[in-house]
Design a protein around this motif. Structure first.
Motif, mmCIF file in Angstrom:
data_model
loop_
_atom_site.group_PDB
_atom_site.id
_atom_site.type_symbol
_atom_site.label_atom_id
_atom_site.label_comp_id
_atom_site.label_asym_id
_atom_site.label_seq_id
_atom_site.Cartn_x
_atom_site.Cartn_y
_atom_site.Cartn_z
ATOM 1 N N LEU A 104 0.814 -1.217 0.000
ATOM 2 C CA LEU A 104 0.000 0.000 0.000
ATOM 3 C C LEU A 104 0.844 1.263 0.000
ATOM 4 N N VAL A 105 2.161 1.110 0.108
ATOM 5 C CA VAL A 105 3.041 2.270 -0.090
ATOM 6 C C VAL A 105 2.810 2.891 -1.471
ATOM 7 N N LEU A 106 2.476 2.058 -2.447
ATOM 8 C CA LEU A 106 2.269 2.572 -3.807
ATOM 9 C C LEU A 106 1.107 3.560 -3.872
ATOM 10 N N PRO A 107 -0.114 3.203 -3.470
ATOM 11 C CA PRO A 107 -1.182 4.193 -3.539
ATOM 12 C C PRO A 107 -1.024 5.350 -2.557
ATOM 13 N N ILE A 108 -0.506 5.095 -1.342
ATOM 14 C CA ILE A 108 -0.437 6.214 -0.402
ATOM 15 C C ILE A 108 0.543 7.278 -0.882
ATOM 16 N N GLU A 166 -2.635 1.551 -12.979
ATOM 17 C CA GLU A 166 -2.885 0.319 -12.243
ATOM 18 C C GLU A 166 -2.883 0.556 -10.735
ATOM 19 N N ILE A 167 -2.055 1.481 -10.272
ATOM 20 C CA ILE A 167 -2.066 1.836 -8.845
ATOM 21 C C ILE A 167 -3.439 2.377 -8.457
ATOM 22 N N GLY A 320 -0.983 -5.273 -11.543
ATOM 23 C CA GLY A 320 -2.137 -5.437 -12.422
ATOM 24 C C GLY A 320 -1.710 -6.037 -13.745
ATOM 25 N N GLN A 321 -2.002 -5.324 -14.827
ATOM 26 C CA GLN A 321 -1.641 -5.795 -16.164
ATOM 27 C C GLN A 321 -0.398 -5.093 -16.708
ATOM 28 N N THR A 322 0.316 -4.378 -15.838
ATOM 29 C CA THR A 322 1.455 -3.566 -16.275
ATOM 30 C C THR A 322 2.755 -4.090 -15.684
#
Length: 395
Positions: A104-108, A166-167, A320-322
């Motif tokens: 969740l570091v990615l979206p935050i 994707e994030i 995701g798809q990336t």
């Protein structure tokens, strides 16, 4: 005796994780804002680097890292336990903690630093927290340096033009899945919080609930998630869930049965969590396993290494798809190691129960049961190190 001190920041997700835990346990603590002065004169000399959260115990012990802090305090305050005693729930709680702390570091970070709507609040809070004794104008100017540092981390984390869509898709999907879950259960594994509740709360609260742009998204799309965050953040009541009845003209507290104040019975895992577990095994697991392979090569090339870099170069990862690129990090291996060690500590029958559950997800058993013998790590003096250092020190 003085209470322990929690050095942290309202801006820090890992501080939010520990603070909610302390409140839930009823552990008295003094919240300390992590100013520049405290970083330089207290944390750096005693911890080794400028980082939060850190607890300072009444006898002067410093404990750093949210997971390590909770492990330390759980030994002193074992009840009510935040770790399920049944094997599937225990494994799932640890997997969800790993997911929250590391994936969740990615979206935050994306939602905090990619949208200008957040910047006035972030500037003001960085300035007033880190430089509390300066004027507002000086605070805002100095805060820009800290903001530039954190925003510069996005490429290392894998947040770039290739991965952003994707994030965002994955984050909105998480909100939808959690909303469906909280329609049925008050906490992730039933009727009391586990370690994963605290981990996920910290990440969602500090950035995605409080920051203006993502906060608007969450409040519009997932009000039940907001309500759970608010409950996790307070924990000022003796009882987590309670109802009242009227008796003889007075309000009387109703007694809850055990099934209303514990993890789900019979080692149940709610199916509402399955989509999140799928994300772990399809996206996060391959990335961490690749980190393990990179670390194996590093240890072979650096047999005398006493401390590991936080990042071992860059590598490709799937979201995701990336396919994109991010830093290869050593810390998640330490968290995965705790999961695999628990898995291998289980007696045969209990491990078969876990295997039967893991078989529901592609790649799950390979992740949880990964052989880490050639890349084991440990934390020594707040740094990730090769595990053989400890073995050598015992000779």
């Amino acid at each position: 005796m003085d209470p322990l001190q929690l050095v942290g920041s309202e801006l820090s997700p890992y501080t939010g994780k520990v603070r909610a835990y302390l409140r839930y346990k009823g552990i008295q603590f003094d919240p300390v804002q992590s100013s520049h002065e405290i970083h330089e004169k207290i944390l750096k000399p005693n911890v080794g680097w400028k980082v939060v959260p850190v607890i300072i115990t009444p006898d002067g012990k410093y404990v750093q890292d949210s997971t390590e802090i909770i492990h330390y305090l759980e030994k002193l305050h074992p009840l009510p336990s935040i770790y399920p005693q049944t094997p599937c729930q225990r494994i799932v709680s640890m997997l969800l903690e790993l997911y929250a702390d590391e994936w969740l570091v990615l979206p935050i970070m994306h939602y905090r630093w990619s949208f200008k709507e957040n910047l006035p609040l972030i500037n003001q809070e960085f300035g007033s927290t880190v430089f509390p004794k300066e004027t507002a104008a000086v605070q805002r100017e100095r805060a820009k340096m800290a903001m530039a540092y954190f925003s510069s981390m996005l490429p290392v984390l894998g947040i770039n033009k290739d991965s952003i869509s994707e994030i965002e898709r994955g984050y909105l999907e998480l909100l939808d899945n959690l909303s469906k879950h909280f329609e049925v259960y008050p906490f992730l594994l039933g009727f009391k919080p586990c370690i994963a509740d605290f981990a996920m709360h910290g990440m969602l609260y500090a950035h995605l609930y409080r920051d203006p742009y993502p906060g608007y998204i969450m409040k519009q799309r997932a009000p039940l998630v907001c309500a759970w965050i608010e409950k996790m953040n307070q924990f000022t009541k003796d009882r987590l869930m309670y109802t009242h009845s009227i008796r003889d003209g007075k309000i009387i507290l109703d007694q809850l049965n055990r099934n209303q104040q514990d993890f789900l019975p019979d080692d149940q895992i709610p199916q509402t969590l399955f989509p999140i577990l799928e994300t772990i095994f399809q996206n996060q697991a391959p990335e961490i396993l690749d980190n393990c392979n990179i670390l194996r090569i590093y240890l072979k090339d650096h047999p005398d290494a006493k401390r590991l870099p936080r990042i071992l170069g860059t590598h490709r990862f799937k979201i995701g798809q990336t396919i994109s690129t991010r830093g290869s990090m050593t810390y998640p291996i330490w968290m995965l190691q705790s999961i695999s060690d628990y898995y291998y500590s289980l007696p045969g029958k209990m491990r078969l129960t876990v295997d039967k559950f893991l078989d529901k997800f592609e790649g799950a058993k390979e992740f949880v049961g990964v052989d880490l013998d050639t890349c084991r790590v440990q934390r020594i003096n707040n740094f990730v190190c090769p595990e053989q250092i400890r073995k050598q020190s015992k000779l």
